[in-house]
Design a protein around this motif. Structure first.
Motif, PDB file in Angstrom:
ATOM      1  N   ILE A   7       7.762   1.650   0.733  1.00 27.92           N
ATOM      2  CA  ILE A   7       6.500   1.848   1.471  1.00 27.92           C
ATOM      3  C   ILE A   7       5.557   2.708   0.639  1.00 27.92           C
ATOM      4  O   ILE A   7       4.366   2.391   0.505  1.00 27.92           O
ATOM      5  N   ILE A   8       6.072   3.775   0.048  1.00 30.03           N
ATOM      6  CA  ILE A   8       5.253   4.641  -0.809  1.00 30.03           C
ATOM      7  C   ILE A   8       4.718   3.857  -2.005  1.00 30.03           C
ATOM      8  O   ILE A   8       3.548   3.977  -2.371  1.00 30.03           O
ATOM      9  N   LYS A   9       5.577   3.050  -2.611  1.00 28.75           N
ATOM     10  CA  LYS A   9       5.143   2.237  -3.754  1.00 28.75           C
ATOM     11  C   LYS A   9       4.014   1.292  -3.349  1.00 28.75           C
ATOM     12  O   LYS A   9       3.039   1.131  -4.074  1.00 28.75           O
ATOM     13  N   ARG A  10       4.140   0.691  -2.185  1.00 28.23           N
ATOM     14  CA  ARG A  10       3.115  -0.234  -1.698  1.00 28.23           C
ATOM     15  C   ARG A  10       1.794   0.510  -1.470  1.00 28.23           C
ATOM     16  O   ARG A  10       0.726   0.038  -1.838  1.00 28.23           O
ATOM     17  N   TRP A  33      10.345  -8.602   2.748  1.00 28.52           N
ATOM     18  CA  TRP A  33       9.173  -7.743   2.817  1.00 28.52           C
ATOM     19  C   TRP A  33       8.765  -7.526   4.271  1.00 28.52           C
ATOM     20  O   TRP A  33       8.214  -6.484   4.621  1.00 28.52           O
ATOM     21  N   GLN A  34       9.089  -8.484   5.148  1.00 28.23           N
ATOM     22  CA  GLN A  34       8.763  -8.337   6.565  1.00 28.23           C
ATOM     23  C   GLN A  34       9.503  -7.154   7.191  1.00 28.23           C
ATOM     24  O   GLN A  34       8.951  -6.458   8.049  1.00 28.23           O
ATOM     25  N   SER A  35      10.751  -6.942   6.754  1.00 24.92           N
ATOM     26  CA  SER A  35      11.505  -5.819   7.313  1.00 24.92           C
ATOM     27  C   SER A  35      10.920  -4.481   6.833  1.00 24.92           C
ATOM     28  O   SER A  35      10.881  -3.512   7.588  1.00 24.92           O
ATOM     29  N   ILE A  36      10.448  -4.434   5.599  1.00 27.29           N
ATOM     30  CA  ILE A  36       9.815  -3.211   5.091  1.00 27.29           C
ATOM     31  C   ILE A  36       8.530  -2.946   5.874  1.00 27.29           C
ATOM     32  O   ILE A  36       8.263  -1.815   6.301  1.00 27.29           O
ATOM     33  N   TYR A  37       7.755  -3.988   6.093  1.00 29.55           N
ATOM     34  CA  TYR A  37       6.525  -3.840   6.877  1.00 29.55           C
ATOM     35  C   TYR A  37       6.829  -3.435   8.312  1.00 29.55           C
ATOM     36  O   TYR A  37       6.110  -2.613   8.894  1.00 29.55           O
ATOM     37  N   PHE A  40       7.423   0.260   8.349  1.00 31.10           N
ATOM     38  CA  PHE A  40       6.160   0.968   8.138  1.00 31.10           C
ATOM     39  C   PHE A  40       5.321   0.959   9.407  1.00 31.10           C
ATOM     40  O   PHE A  40       4.803   2.002   9.822  1.00 31.10           O
ATOM     41  N   ASN A  41       5.206  -0.176  10.036  1.00 31.08           N
ATOM     42  CA  ASN A  41       4.421  -0.304  11.260  1.00 31.08           C
ATOM     43  C   ASN A  41       5.021   0.537  12.385  1.00 31.08           C
ATOM     44  O   ASN A  41       4.305   1.259  13.089  1.00 31.08           O
TER      45      ASN A  41
END
Length: 60
Positions: A7-10, A33-37, A40-41
């Motif tokens: 998340i920080i990298k993004r 990537w959906q799980s990372i999002y 974050f959300n």
């Protein structure tokens, strides 16, 4: 921890969520990537991300 780092990298690079280099962080696990999002959300909405971020800034 790897989810937080991605998340920080993004946020740092401004890349698209789907362009995250998941293979660098998750060698054995299948992560999208959906799980990372999702995390974050979720963490942004409940304030967890902000609390961790502030704690890290104070700690440094």
């Amino acid at each position: 921890m790897d989810v937080f780092l991605l998340i920080i990298k993004r946020l740092k690079t401004g890349c698209q969520w789907r362009e995250l280099s998941l293979k660098e962080y998750f060698l054995k696990e299948k992560v999208s990537w959906q799980s990372i999002y999702y995390y974050f959300n979720k963490w942004s909405k409940d304030g967890s991300f902000k609390k961790v971020w502030i704690h890290l800034l104070i700690k440094k």
